[in-house]
Each structure stands twice: as C-alpha cells, then as structure tokens.
Motif scaffolding. Structure first.
Motif, short mmCIF file in Angstrom:
data_model
loop_
_atom_site.label_atom_id
_atom_site.label_comp_id
_atom_site.label_asym_id
_atom_site.label_seq_id
_atom_site.Cartn_x
_atom_site.Cartn_y
_atom_site.Cartn_z
N LEU A 339 37.35 38.35 20.31
CA LEU A 339 37.56 37.52 21.50
C LEU A 339 38.45 38.20 22.53
O LEU A 339 38.59 37.72 23.65
CB LEU A 339 38.16 36.17 21.09
N ASP A 340 39.05 39.32 22.15
CA ASP A 340 39.96 40.02 23.08
C ASP A 340 39.24 40.98 24.01
O ASP A 340 39.87 41.59 24.88
CB ASP A 340 41.03 40.79 22.29
N CYS A 341 37.93 41.16 23.81
CA CYS A 341 37.21 42.11 24.68
C CYS A 341 37.19 41.59 26.11
O CYS A 341 36.88 40.42 26.37
CB CYS A 341 35.78 42.28 24.18
N VAL A 342 37.50 42.48 27.05
CA VAL A 342 37.49 42.11 28.47
C VAL A 342 36.05 42.09 28.97
O VAL A 342 35.25 42.96 28.62
CB VAL A 342 38.31 43.14 29.29
N THR A 343 35.72 41.07 29.74
CA THR A 343 34.37 41.00 30.31
C THR A 343 34.42 41.33 31.79
O THR A 343 35.50 41.50 32.38
CB THR A 343 33.79 39.58 30.14
N VAL A 344 33.24 41.37 32.38
CA VAL A 344 33.12 41.75 33.78
C VAL A 344 33.77 40.72 34.70
O VAL A 344 34.03 41.00 35.88
CB VAL A 344 31.62 41.98 34.08
N SER A 345 34.09 39.55 34.18
CA SER A 345 34.81 38.54 34.97
C SER A 345 36.26 38.92 35.15
O SER A 345 36.98 38.32 35.96
CB SER A 345 34.72 37.16 34.29
N GLY A 346 36.73 39.88 34.35
CA GLY A 346 38.15 40.24 34.35
C GLY A 346 38.92 39.47 33.29
O GLY A 346 40.08 39.78 33.02
N ARG A 347 38.28 38.45 32.70
CA ARG A 347 38.91 37.69 31.63
C ARG A 347 38.31 38.11 30.29
O ARG A 347 37.24 38.72 30.25
CB ARG A 347 38.68 36.18 31.84
N THR A 348 38.99 37.76 29.22
CA THR A 348 38.46 38.12 27.91
C THR A 348 37.34 37.16 27.52
O THR A 348 37.19 36.06 28.07
CB THR A 348 39.56 38.03 26.83
N LEU A 349 36.58 37.59 26.50
CA LEU A 349 35.50 36.74 25.98
C LEU A 349 36.09 35.42 25.47
O LEU A 349 35.51 34.34 25.67
CB LEU A 349 34.78 37.48 24.85
N GLY A 350 37.26 35.50 24.83
CA GLY A 350 37.90 34.28 24.32
C GLY A 350 38.29 33.34 25.45
O GLY A 350 38.08 32.12 25.36
N ALA A 351 38.84 33.90 26.53
CA ALA A 351 39.23 33.07 27.67
C ALA A 351 38.01 32.41 28.29
O ALA A 351 38.04 31.24 28.69
CB ALA A 351 39.97 33.92 28.69
N GLU A 352 36.91 33.16 28.37
CA GLU A 352 35.69 32.58 28.93
C GLU A 352 35.17 31.45 28.06
O GLU A 352 34.65 30.45 28.55
CB GLU A 352 34.61 33.66 29.10
N LEU A 353 35.30 31.62 26.75
CA LEU A 353 34.83 30.58 25.83
C LEU A 353 35.66 29.31 26.02
O LEU A 353 35.15 28.19 25.96
CB LEU A 353 34.94 31.11 24.39
N GLU A 354 36.96 29.49 26.25
CA GLU A 354 37.82 28.32 26.50
C GLU A 354 37.43 27.61 27.80
O GLU A 354 37.51 26.39 27.91
CB GLU A 354 39.30 28.75 26.60
N ARG A 355 37.00 28.38 28.79
CA ARG A 355 36.63 27.81 30.09
C ARG A 355 35.25 27.16 30.09
O ARG A 355 34.92 26.40 30.99
CB ARG A 355 36.62 28.92 31.16
#
Ligand code: FES
Length: 569
Positions: A339-355
C-alpha cells in the motif's frame, strides 16, 4: 520562458545553433495559431491513438477533448500527436508482432518532441503495454488513461460480450447448432459500441493491472467507454498531467518492483489474461526489473480469483464498474498488496484506497472466503516439455483435465492445423492432447493467439467441450479451456516442443506445476539431431528486426536492445 529545458526549449532539433533552433521552432509552432502565453505553459503531449481500423479506440477524439480541457483548466498547454494504433483483428500477422514497434514509436516521439509530461491513451490489448513500455524507456512524466470497456450486447434476450461469447457461439456454429444466417446476425451484436472487449480479456486485464501499478488515476480501468464518467476521468487525467510535469514524477518512480508485485497480485485476483504476464515482464524489463515468476506462482496459491467476470465467471466490466471497480478488489486483498507504492496521483495506493467510496453490497467481487476459483487464476508450469516455463489459466480450465495424461496429436504449424483439424480422417479422441508447434514469438511469427486450438469438428459435434491443448502460442484473455501456453523455448528455436510426435505421451500436472513429455532422452537426442528450423528468416524491414531481436516469452517477447539491460546472447 525560464532558462530551464522545459516546454518549447526541450530537445531542440539540431542545427548547430540552439538559439536559431528555438527561433525556428517558435516560428513553426506559431503557424498553428498559438500565442506566446499558450506556449509558455507546461506542454502536455497527448498520444492520439485513434484509427479508423480500431473500434476499441473509437472514442479517442472525445477523450482527447476532455484531456485537453483538463490540461487547460490546470494551466497547461495540450498538444496531441499521432501514434501507432492497432486493433487485434486488424493486425497482420498479429498485434503482438507490432507491440514493440508501437513501443518504439511511443518512446521516440515522446523523447523527440518537447513535452513536459505525456498523457497516454491506451485501450485495445497491446496498446497499454506498448505505451507504458515506451514511456518507461522515454523517462518523461507520464499518465495513462484508457478508452474503457464496451457495454454488453444481446441476441434473442441473451446478454453477449466480446469475445468470450464470440468463441462460445462460433464453437456452436462449428458444431452445427447455429446456422450461417444466424451467426451473421450475431456478429452485429457482440461488439455493440466503442471501447474494449468487456470480459476479463487482455484489454480489461491490462487496464486493471495498470491501475494497480499506479500509472492511471483511481477508478479508470473499469469505467465503460460510453459513460460520462469516462470523460470526467480523462479531464482529471489531463489536469493531473500538468501537476506531474511540475513534480517531475517519472514512470520509474511509479513502476517500482513493489508496484509490479501489486499488478501481478491483482492479475491473480481478477483471473486475468495470460497475456498480461508477458506484457508486465516486458514493461519491467524496460526499467531493469526482473519479475519473480516463482513468486507470481506463489501469489496464485495465496490469492484466489475473486472477480466474477467472463470467461472465468459470469459478469462483464460494466458490472465491475458498478461494483466499485479496482478499489473493491484491492480492499479484498489489501493485506497482500504494498500500500506504500506511490501512484501517478502523487498519493500512495493505500491513501487512494482510503479515499475511494465506501464499499456497498455487490455480487461481482467475491470475498476471499467465497472465491470464484480457490486456486488462483494463473499457474506457472515447468517440466521436460517447457524447460524455461509455460503458463496455464487454471481458473478457465476444466477441473477434471488439470491432472491428465494423453496421446499427442501434433500439428506442425497453423496452416497444418487449419488443413487437418476438421478432417474426418484425423485420428483423435477426446482424451488426446492437441499439440501446436511453431506458433511462438518467432514461429508464426508474432506468437498468435492460436493456443485456443478449436476442438476437432467431429469431437465438437459429439459434444466434447474441452481437451488438453498445448502450444508455444498465446491465448486471448477472452478464451477458456485446459490450455497450456507460452511453452519456452518455442518450437521454432528447437525447444522440446519441436520434438513431439504423434502418439507420444504427454502428462499435465497443474497441481504439481508440471508439463512433461514422456519420451526417453535417447530418442529425443535422435530427433534433435534431425531437427531443422522450420522457417526461412526474413531478409529486410521490420520483420528482420523482429526476428533478429525478439526474446522468448519469459523475457516478455521484448526486443533485446530495448531492455534497460540487454541479455547476453
Ligand atoms: Fe480490442 Fe478486444 S479487440 S480489446
């Protein structure tokens, strides 16, 4: 303009006078009617992959409009440029033959033209990997969007989708259950609009893997091509590209070993296409990353197939979109992804999952306690018939055939198969193993999706639905059956597959991860001494480049010189 090498100052054409080169460039770009203000903004390239030969990319012009809107709302300057487009059914000999050519086009045009970031518009099977391979090599900030899946069609009240139902209904036509007039009518119902095949074929698989990899904004993989959300996603992609240009977040920052691990994990959980393994290996190779196939095989044992889509299940991509798309899948396997991988949004995969929107009741993505297939989607095989590996989509195979020994019925080429498969004289029984040789990366050439060897007509007419079929070919992600693919080394390279003869015994042991030719080494040595390469090698053009440079399936069928680190050969 600043003095930094950005925007129009990037990558000047060489005249020996940089100031003159910039002056000349400005003169010509101003001929397009742009103002100095427009040209001072971050330049965002957009790959125009529209083609009148590519129905899967029919909506690209609409997407480009939306992407441009997003770029301009964010203060950037969008410039679209043409790039190779290819559709599965309009690529001779195969789209796989052309994938690397498209990747070269993407790499060189992204590098040659002055863009601070690029929006890649993929869709049909090979376009997503080709664009990501090219962007990885070009090392320019890049963000992917896709054309999106088609909505389903119907015939006589039955819901239909390309191309699992194409194959199923064609099989019924071959067996005489559907006549010529009706199959013509059906051909107008299977692909009822723009977008990509709406089952878990290669296009859907690569879109979901690319989102898991972090190269696409969240939710983008499953939005249907005709849905207004598709345009809003494109607009957001354009806007994000402007930020990427400022942040200088490059493909190598996103496509890390951890991100590829996430994509492979998702591939197992979605019961995705076998083709994705080849493409992900090739993409990783552009960044100097070797994917661990033994690890991928273990993932399959840990991660069951959760997504109930054809060909392994019953739903279609529009249903997955309504079920929440990739986020719903990731929630089920969140303990198994990085979940710590950074995505093209600039946020991590984990952060995107929370959103992501909170989960709701749905029937398309199963809980791990009630999977579609407990054993994972894909199994990596090894054995005397495939020293460098092979693959089977066990989720789409017949359970009773996954442990099977049978007599080989061998076809030496696609032409041989086409000529003899439906002959009443063919000596074949339901428990035989159909073997196709010389359909690998070099053999056909272009590693066609011919691994889905049709059931011989006389057996199909007798009601046989599946047999063990093995080859060095690929298979469409939309196909199903007990089919061993990507056998390496391929027959055209003199691999053991080339030595199989009619009547040999072959043993498939999916649980044990093996495919073996039960012929003793002395006899194989005799056959090897008599073997000659089947095809004359091309003398010119792209075909020669392809033949000289294409690697085997375990290296993603990339050209050796395109890898970050070419192999010693
Ligand atoms: Fe383009 Fe199936 S033919 S995705």
């Amino acid at each position: 303009m600043s003095d930094q090498k950005t925007g129009m100052r990037k990558g000047l054409a060489q005249y020996g006078d940089a100031a003159f080169s910039l002056f000349l460039r400005k003169a010509f770009i101003k001929a397009m009617g742009y103002s100095d203000d427009a040209l001072s903004r971050p330049i965002i390239g957009i790959t125009n992959t529209y083609s009148a030969f590519n129905a899967c990319h029919r909506n690209v012009p609409d997407l480009i409009d939306a992407i441009k809107r997003g770029v301009m709302l964010a203060g950037g300057m969008p410039l679209e440029f043409p790039i190779i487009s290819m559709h599965e059914s309009f690529s001779h000999p195969t789209s796989m033959f052309l994938r690397n050519l498209m990747s070269i086009d993407a790499e060189e045009m992204i590098r040659a033209q002055p863009m601070d970031a690029v929006v890649l518009i993929g869709g049909c099977d090979k376009t997503v990997p080709a664009l990501l391979m090219g962007a990885a090599s070009a090392d320019v900030p890049a963000i992917l969007t896709v054309t999106g899946p088609m909505i389903t069609g119907s015939h006589k009240g039955e819901r239909l989708g390309a191309c699992t139902d194409c194959r199923r209904l064609w099989g019924q036509h071959r067996a005489g259950a559907i006549d010529g007039d009706e199959i013509e009518v059906i051909s107008g119902k299977l692909a009822p609009g723009p977008g990509t095949c709406m089952v878990m074929g290669t296009a859907s698989t690569m879109a979901l893997c690319a989102e898991a990899l972090g190269m696409m904004l969240p939710g983008g993989a499953a939005i249907p091509a005709v849905d207004a959300d598709r345009l809003r996603h494109a607009e957001a992609t354009g806007a994000r590209a402007v930020a990427l240009a400022a942040e200088k977040l490059r493909p190598a920052d996103i496509m890390t070993p951890g991100a590829f691990g996430n994509a492979l994990r998702v591939l197992q959980a979605i019961g995705g296409s076998t083709n994705a393994v080849i493409h992900l290996v090739a993409m990783a190779g552009r960044l100097g990353i070797e994917l661990d196939m033994a690890g991928f095989d273990r993932m399959g044992q840990e991660t069951p197939v959760l997504v109930d889509l054809k060909p392994s299940g019953q739903h279609y991509m529009e249903d997955l979109h309504r079920a929440g798309g990739l986020a719903t899948v990731l929630r089920e396997i969140r303990d198994q992804v990085d979940l710590d991988c950074v995505t093209v949004s600039g946020r991590t995969l984990g952060a995107e999952l929370e959103r992501a929107p909170a989960a709701w009741d749905q029937a398309v993505v199963r809980p791990a306690s009630d999977p579609i297939h407990a054993g994972g989607g894909l199994r990596v095989l090894a054995g005397s018939l495939a020293p460098n590996g092979a693959l089977i989509k066990q989720a789409a195979a017949t359970p009773a055939l996954m442990q099977h020994e049978g007599r080989a019925v061998v076809f030496g080429s696609l032409e041989d198969m086409a000529e003899r498969l439906d002959s009443d004289d063919l000596d074949v029984a339901a428990d035989d193993v159909l073997v196709l040789q010389n359909a690998g990366p070099k053999g056909a050439p272009g590693m066609p999706e011919a691994g889905y060897i049709p059931i011989p007509r006389k057996l199909a007419a007798a009601g046989v639905k599946d047999m063990v079929r093995i080859s060095d070919a690929r298979m469409s992600g939309t196909a199903f059956g007990t089919i061993v693919l990507h056998i390496s080394p391929e027959a055209a390279e003199g691999g053991p597959l080339a030595l199989v003869q009619d009547g040999d015994r072959i043993r498939l042991d999916v649980a044990g991860g093996r495919i073996d030719l039960l012929v003793d080494e002395v006899e194989l040595g005799r056959r090897r001494a008599r073997w000659t390469a089947p095809a004359a090698t091309p003398k010119r053009g792209y075909a020669k480049l392809y033949f000289d440079e294409v690697l085997q399936a375990e290296h993603g069928c990339d050209f050796n010189f395109l890898r970050a680190e070419p192999l010693e050969r």
